[in-house]
Write a protein that holds these residues in place. Structure first.
Motif, PDB file in Angstrom:
ATOM      1  N   SER A  62       0.850  -1.202   0.000  1.00  0.00           N
ATOM      2  CA  SER A  62       0.000   0.000   0.000  1.00  0.00           C
ATOM      3  C   SER A  62       0.879   1.243   0.000  1.00  0.00           C
ATOM      4  O   SER A  62       2.112   1.157   0.031  1.00  0.00           O
ATOM      5  CB  SER A  62      -0.952  -0.025   1.203  1.00  0.00           C
ATOM      6  OG  SER A  62      -0.337   0.529   2.333  1.00  0.00           O
ATOM      7  N   GLY A  63       0.235   2.391  -0.023  1.00  0.00           N
ATOM      8  CA  GLY A  63       0.955   3.657  -0.102  1.00  0.00           C
ATOM      9  C   GLY A  63       1.955   3.860   1.033  1.00  0.00           C
ATOM     10  O   GLY A  63       3.042   4.410   0.826  1.00  0.00           O
ATOM     11  N   SER A  64       1.598   3.401   2.229  1.00  0.00           N
ATOM     12  CA  SER A  64       2.487   3.592   3.382  1.00  0.00           C
ATOM     13  C   SER A  64       3.832   2.889   3.172  1.00  0.00           C
ATOM     14  O   SER A  64       4.869   3.376   3.625  1.00  0.00           O
ATOM     15  CB  SER A  64       1.831   3.041   4.652  1.00  0.00           C
ATOM     16  OG  SER A  64       0.599   3.678   4.851  1.00  0.00           O
ATOM     17  N   PHE A  89      -1.004  12.583   7.314  1.00  0.00           N
ATOM     18  CA  PHE A  89      -0.082  11.765   6.514  1.00  0.00           C
ATOM     19  C   PHE A  89       1.320  12.349   6.480  1.00  0.00           C
ATOM     20  O   PHE A  89       2.298  11.613   6.349  1.00  0.00           O
ATOM     21  CB  PHE A  89      -0.656  11.504   5.111  1.00  0.00           C
ATOM     22  CG  PHE A  89      -1.761  10.481   5.162  1.00  0.00           C
ATOM     23  CD1 PHE A  89      -1.484   9.147   5.397  1.00  0.00           C
ATOM     24  CD2 PHE A  89      -3.092  10.858   5.053  1.00  0.00           C
ATOM     25  CE1 PHE A  89      -2.500   8.199   5.500  1.00  0.00           C
ATOM     26  CE2 PHE A  89      -4.123   9.919   5.150  1.00  0.00           C
ATOM     27  CZ  PHE A  89      -3.826   8.589   5.375  1.00  0.00           C
ATOM     28  N   VAL A 137      -0.961  16.198  -1.374  1.00  0.00           N
ATOM     29  CA  VAL A 137      -2.292  16.477  -0.834  1.00  0.00           C
ATOM     30  C   VAL A 137      -2.424  15.666   0.442  1.00  0.00           C
ATOM     31  O   VAL A 137      -2.349  14.436   0.399  1.00  0.00           O
ATOM     32  CB  VAL A 137      -3.410  16.080  -1.817  1.00  0.00           C
ATOM     33  CG1 VAL A 137      -4.784  16.224  -1.145  1.00  0.00           C
ATOM     34  CG2 VAL A 137      -3.360  16.926  -3.084  1.00  0.00           C
ATOM     35  N   THR A 139      -4.565  14.010   2.886  1.00  0.00           N
ATOM     36  CA  THR A 139      -5.951  13.541   2.843  1.00  0.00           C
ATOM     37  C   THR A 139      -6.716  13.882   4.119  1.00  0.00           C
ATOM     38  O   THR A 139      -7.941  13.863   4.135  1.00  0.00           O
ATOM     39  CB  THR A 139      -5.928  12.021   2.601  1.00  0.00           C
ATOM     40  OG1 THR A 139      -4.866  11.761   1.695  1.00  0.00           O
ATOM     41  CG2 THR A 139      -7.199  11.525   1.996  1.00  0.00           C
ATOM     42  N   ASP A 165       5.080  12.760  -1.458  1.00  0.00           N
ATOM     43  CA  ASP A 165       4.012  11.784  -1.263  1.00  0.00           C
ATOM     44  C   ASP A 165       2.834  12.209  -2.143  1.00  0.00           C
ATOM     45  O   ASP A 165       2.139  13.178  -1.854  1.00  0.00           O
ATOM     46  CB  ASP A 165       3.603  11.763   0.215  1.00  0.00           C
ATOM     47  CG  ASP A 165       2.384  10.873   0.486  1.00  0.00           C
ATOM     48  OD1 ASP A 165       1.701  10.472  -0.480  1.00  0.00           O
ATOM     49  OD2 ASP A 165       2.105  10.588   1.671  1.00  0.00           O
ATOM     50  N   GLN A 190      -5.133   2.886  -5.294  1.00  0.00           N
ATOM     51  CA  GLN A 190      -6.559   3.004  -4.943  1.00  0.00           C
ATOM     52  C   GLN A 190      -7.112   4.419  -4.852  1.00  0.00           C
ATOM     53  O   GLN A 190      -8.245   4.598  -4.472  1.00  0.00           O
ATOM     54  CB  GLN A 190      -6.809   2.278  -3.609  1.00  0.00           C
ATOM     55  CG  GLN A 190      -6.409   3.046  -2.346  1.00  0.00           C
ATOM     56  CD  GLN A 190      -4.953   2.888  -1.949  1.00  0.00           C
ATOM     57  OE1 GLN A 190      -4.102   2.646  -2.786  1.00  0.00           O
ATOM     58  NE2 GLN A 190      -4.648   3.053  -0.675  1.00  0.00           N
ATOM     59  N   LYS A 191      -6.295   5.419  -5.177  1.00  0.00           N
ATOM     60  CA  LYS A 191      -6.821   6.777  -5.030  1.00  0.00           C
ATOM     61  C   LYS A 191      -7.133   7.366  -6.412  1.00  0.00           C
ATOM     62  O   LYS A 191      -8.074   6.924  -7.027  1.00  0.00           O
ATOM     63  CB  LYS A 191      -5.897   7.578  -4.141  1.00  0.00           C
ATOM     64  CG  LYS A 191      -5.937   6.936  -2.722  1.00  0.00           C
ATOM     65  CD  LYS A 191      -5.368   7.726  -1.607  1.00  0.00           C
ATOM     66  CE  LYS A 191      -5.471   6.917  -0.308  1.00  0.00           C
ATOM     67  NZ  LYS A 191      -4.753   7.510   0.800  1.00  0.00           N
TER      68      LYS A 191
HETATM   69  C1  LIG Z   1      -3.813   7.176   1.706  1.00  0.00           C
HETATM   70  C2  LIG Z   1      -2.560   7.926   1.899  1.00  0.00           C
HETATM   71  C3  LIG Z   1      -1.381   7.320   2.361  1.00  0.00           C
HETATM   72  C4  LIG Z   1      -1.332   5.896   2.822  1.00  0.00           C
HETATM   73  O1  LIG Z   1      -1.650   5.010   1.825  1.00  0.00           O
HETATM   74  P1  LIG Z   1      -2.133   3.518   2.193  1.00  0.00           P
HETATM   75  O2  LIG Z   1      -2.373   2.924   0.851  1.00  0.00           O
HETATM   76  O3  LIG Z   1      -3.371   3.668   3.017  1.00  0.00           O
HETATM   77  O4  LIG Z   1      -1.041   2.879   2.953  1.00  0.00           O
HETATM   78  C5  LIG Z   1      -0.238   8.075   2.421  1.00  0.00           C
HETATM   79  N1  LIG Z   1      -0.236   9.365   2.075  1.00  0.00           N
HETATM   80  C6  LIG Z   1      -1.353   9.988   1.642  1.00  0.00           C
HETATM   81  C7  LIG Z   1      -1.273  11.419   1.256  1.00  0.00           C
HETATM   82  C8  LIG Z   1      -2.537   9.290   1.554  1.00  0.00           C
HETATM   83  O5  LIG Z   1      -3.644   9.909   1.124  1.00  0.00           O
END
Ligand SMILES: *Cc1c(COP(=O)(O)O)cnc(C)c1O
Length: 382
Positions: A62-64, A89, A137, A139, A165, A190-191
């Motif tokens: 995932s993003g993290s 974040f 951005v 979130t 990020d 997923q975003k």
């Molecule tokens: C959602 C998000 C993350 C984390 O992503 P995950 O896929 O939930 O691990 C990190 N940074 C930003 C800016 C986000 O919106």
């Protein structure tokens, strides 16, 4: 009959049928010739579309994970990091830096505002940093950071790696590694890409790849650029099994973006965001992000007097629309509405109408029509 459920949270976002179909395909071997070439194609597109002169990584995570990957391939334990945080974040980088034991400083803005380029410039004069992180951005607030202005400041420091990020921005908010002078950019599937969760995307430019080489061994295994680099250079190679169906879905999502055109996609996001913000304000909400820094990918709306968070989101969900709650100090005080990725005007209009019905249910004196009128007027350029 119940309303179809609209997923209007800031990720995961709605997934187009054509993208879902890729996830439903018969899975093949990771060495399958067709897959190897599809994967390579995806990586080339990602590099070209966001102007990366180094390497793109697409990894099951995932993003993290991409946040962690960006840091561990850039910093030695004794290096100093400057974290520019505009919310939840941004603060996640602090947690990672603490865990890894880096020396770090934080510049932070009150929620809804952003740290300006001048503040970054002033801090850089005080101390030597190996890297700077900025959340494009955040979130948690819906505010967009001045990524290009900060990039221009960093142009004066050839030893600093600029990490952005872009989890809640890439493919919705304009960003370009070359024009914005970014060395490491990352996102998630997923975003704004509109794919199911499961893939971390990371772009590392040539300078950041050189930095990785210069720091020697790193403690991490799965997050090490050097483990993945041979695979990203030749997608027929094996390091760890690629998420085959997700990679196909991601490739389709990129095709959808190319078909629309990146600039058209940015313009659509801007137009939809403007209309959605007008609707929210007309319905009595106020926006957390200041006027000068509102993101196009989501809106974080503070409740008017008398509307309770739990009751609002529960009723809205009954109407068929799911939104997210506030984070941190804003839990219970606002909701977060995603309007990024492949959501269309039908879905946005339906969302506004469902919010109006919800307000009417919770507060019978609410005048129906204010939101959708404001939405349509903005959309039609009135
Ligand atoms: C959602 C998000 C993350 C984390 O992503 P995950 O896929 O939930 O691990 C990190 N940074 C930003 C800016 C986000 O919106």
């Amino acid at each position: 009959m119940k309303n179809r459920k609209l997923l209007m949270i800031p990720g995961p976002t709605p997934v187009l049928r054509s993208i879902q179909d890729e996830m439903g395909r018969e899975t093949v071997a990771f060495g399958d010739r067709g897959f190897v070439s599809d994967f390579q194609c995806l990586l080339e597109d990602l590099k070209n579309m966001w102007s990366c002169d180094g390497m793109a990584f697409v990894i099951a995570a995932s993003g993290s994970f991409a946040m962690e990957m960006a840091l561990v391939n850039t910093l030695k334990r004794e290096d100093s990091l400057l974290i520019v945080s505009n919310g939840f974040f941004g603060d996640r980088f602090v947690e990672i830096a603490e865990k890894k034991g880096y020396d770090f400083d934080v510049l932070s803005a009150p929620w809804g505002e952003v740290v300006g380029a001048q503040e970054v410039a002033d801090q850089l004069k005080k101390k030597k940093y190996a890297a700077v992180t900025v959340t494009h951005v955040d979130t948690s607030t819906g505010a967009v950071a001045p990524v290009r202005e900060i990039g221009e400041v960093l142009q004066g420091y050839s030893d600093i790696i600029y990490i952005v990020d872009g989890v809640c921005s890439v493919a919705g908010e304009p960003v370009d590694m070359k024009k914005d002078h970014i060395n490491v950019l990352f996102s998630g599937s997923q975003k704004a890409f509109g794919v199911a969760p499961g893939l971390a995307l990371l772009w590392a430019d040539r300078k950041s790849i050189e930095r990785r080489k210069s720091i020697g061994e790193v403690m991490e295994y799965y997050a090490d650029y050097q483990k993945w680099a041979p695979v990203m250079a030749d997608t027929g190679k094996y390091f760890a099994t690629p998420a085959i169906n997700m990679i196909w879905a991601m490739k389709k999502a990129v095709e959808v973006i190319k078909e629309e055109g990146l600039d058209n996609r940015y313009e659509r996001h801007r137009r939809n965001a403007t209309a959605m913000r007008a609707a929210l304000e007309a319905m009595g909400f106020s926006l957390l992000a200041g006027e000068s820094c509102r993101a196009v990918t989501l809106s974080n709306a503070l409740y008017p007097e008398g509307i309770e968070d739990g009751a609002f989101r529960e009723e809205l969900e009954r109407q068929g629309v799911q939104v997210a709650g506030g984070l941190g100090a804003y839990a219970g005080k606002m909701f977060r509405l995603g309007h990024m990725g492949n959501v269309d005007e039908h879905e946005l209009a339906a969302t506004v109408c469902a919010i109006e019905k919800t307000l009417k249910t919770l507060s019978p004196s609410y005048e129906l029509g204010a939101g959708i009128t404001a939405f349509l007027k903005k959309l039609c350029g009135e």
